[in-house]
Design a protein around this motif. Structure first.
Motif, PDB file in Angstrom:
ATOM      1  N   TRP A 144     -18.826 -85.669 -72.305  1.00 36.64           N
ATOM      2  CA  TRP A 144     -20.246 -85.951 -72.590  1.00 36.64           C
ATOM      3  C   TRP A 144     -20.548 -85.642 -74.057  1.00 36.64           C
ATOM      4  O   TRP A 144     -21.195 -86.429 -74.751  1.00 36.64           O
ATOM      5  N   HIS A 157     -28.831 -81.846 -69.388  1.00 42.71           N
ATOM      6  CA  HIS A 157     -29.148 -81.723 -70.809  1.00 42.71           C
ATOM      7  C   HIS A 157     -30.657 -81.774 -71.011  1.00 42.71           C
ATOM      8  O   HIS A 157     -31.398 -82.248 -70.156  1.00 42.71           O
ATOM      9  N   ALA A 201     -24.749 -87.353 -66.013  1.00 42.90           N
ATOM     10  CA  ALA A 201     -25.589 -86.603 -66.948  1.00 42.90           C
ATOM     11  C   ALA A 201     -27.013 -86.778 -66.468  1.00 42.90           C
ATOM     12  O   ALA A 201     -27.350 -87.788 -65.832  1.00 42.90           O
ATOM     13  N   THR A 257     -29.350 -89.729 -65.926  1.00 38.38           N
ATOM     14  CA  THR A 257     -29.486 -90.566 -67.123  1.00 38.38           C
ATOM     15  C   THR A 257     -28.261 -91.430 -67.393  1.00 38.38           C
ATOM     16  O   THR A 257     -28.380 -92.435 -68.088  1.00 38.38           O
ATOM     17  N   ARG A 261     -21.198 -91.836 -72.079  1.00 40.04           N
ATOM     18  CA  ARG A 261     -22.441 -92.020 -71.322  1.00 40.04           C
ATOM     19  C   ARG A 261     -22.519 -93.486 -70.921  1.00 40.04           C
ATOM     20  O   ARG A 261     -22.775 -94.344 -71.756  1.00 40.04           O
ATOM     21  N   VAL A 277     -27.354 -77.878 -73.198  1.00 38.44           N
ATOM     22  CA  VAL A 277     -26.923 -78.153 -71.833  1.00 38.44           C
ATOM     23  C   VAL A 277     -27.163 -76.909 -70.988  1.00 38.44           C
ATOM     24  O   VAL A 277     -27.082 -75.778 -71.478  1.00 38.44           O
ATOM     25  N   ILE A 280     -25.426 -77.204 -77.930  1.00 39.59           N
ATOM     26  CA  ILE A 280     -24.159 -77.920 -77.731  1.00 39.59           C
ATOM     27  C   ILE A 280     -23.023 -77.391 -78.602  1.00 39.59           C
ATOM     28  O   ILE A 280     -21.860 -77.562 -78.246  1.00 39.59           O
ATOM     29  N   ASP A 298     -33.625 -83.921 -75.858  1.00 41.64           N
ATOM     30  CA  ASP A 298     -33.056 -84.238 -77.172  1.00 41.64           C
ATOM     31  C   ASP A 298     -31.529 -84.220 -77.198  1.00 41.64           C
ATOM     32  O   ASP A 298     -30.929 -84.452 -78.255  1.00 41.64           O
ATOM     33  N   GLU A 299     -30.915 -83.885 -76.068  1.00 37.73           N
ATOM     34  CA  GLU A 299     -29.455 -83.766 -75.960  1.00 37.73           C
ATOM     35  C   GLU A 299     -28.895 -82.756 -76.957  1.00 37.73           C
ATOM     36  O   GLU A 299     -27.799 -82.936 -77.488  1.00 37.73           O
ATOM     37  N   ARG A 300     -29.638 -81.688 -77.172  1.00 36.49           N
ATOM     38  CA  ARG A 300     -29.178 -80.624 -78.072  1.00 36.49           C
ATOM     39  C   ARG A 300     -28.728 -79.381 -77.323  1.00 36.49           C
ATOM     40  O   ARG A 300     -28.116 -78.494 -77.914  1.00 36.49           O
ATOM     41  N   THR A 306     -31.411 -85.025 -66.686  1.00 35.55           N
ATOM     42  CA  THR A 306     -32.422 -84.061 -67.100  1.00 35.55           C
ATOM     43  C   THR A 306     -33.088 -83.501 -65.852  1.00 35.55           C
ATOM     44  O   THR A 306     -33.019 -84.093 -64.772  1.00 35.55           O
TER      45      THR A 306
END
Length: 179
Positions: free
Chosen positions: A159, A44, A119, A97, A164, A51, A141, A47-49, A121
């Motif tokens: 996820w 990801h 998960a 992460t 998480r 993948v 996402i 910003d986890e926006r 980066t």
């Protein structure tokens, strides 16, 4: 179990010889018989926006979108497998992460496989190995493909739903000597 097995190294069909899947190029594939664990990684952005998904270059599931991952080598920590597989498939370094979950992954190879999904980066821009990945893409996402290789969509959904579990630095739980 399905009748067609594929080599985990090259994707070639690997018919059974005396109960052991055997690839013409790589020989007996014992990891399919010993139910070697597998890892997967939901890569990801910060910003986890978005993948990062890869399109498989070989069977099984050739052409399907997937999360990167693969078989744990004998004696290898699953977190190291996750980093190695992302490096081999996408040519980038992974920072783990969290742990997304632990799964019993149905397999045509040898029954259920233990699967750990992390998960993380990445550092740098993907430069995929064409033997592993034919395409890669950052997906918002809300635009992740509905159909993916194997159970990858379900693990990615976990996820997306917030699964998480924090891990110690590097993904390792420190070894404690017995009293």
């Amino acid at each position: 179990m399905g009748s067609t097995r594929h080599c985990e190294l090259c994707g070639r069909p690997s018919p059974d010889h005396d109960g052991v899947p055997t690839c013409a190029a790589h020989g007996p594939r014992w990891c399919m018989v010993r139910s070697a664990p597998v890892t997967g990684v939901v890569v990801h952005d910060a910003d986890e926006r978005r993948v990062l998904l890869a399109r498989r270059a070989r069977d099984p599931f050739r052409g399907a979108w997937e999360i990167p991952g693969g078989f744990v080598d004998a004696g290898e920590h699953p977190a190291d497998t996750a980093r190695r597989e992302v490096r081999e498939e996408l040519g980038v370094e992974l920072t783990i992460t969290a742990l997304v979950g632990i799964y019993a992954v149905e397999s045509r190879h040898s029954g259920p496989l233990l699967g750990l999904t992390y998960a993380g980066t990445i550092t740098g821009e993907p430069d995929p190995d064409p033997a592993e990945v034919t395409d890669w893409r950052w997906f918002p996402i809300d635009a992740v493909p509905d159909t993916m290789a194997g159970d990858h969509r379900a693990r990615l959904q976990d996820w997306l739903d917030g699964s998480r579990h924090p891990l110690p630095a590097g993904g390792y739980v420190p070894l404690v000597d017995p009293p």
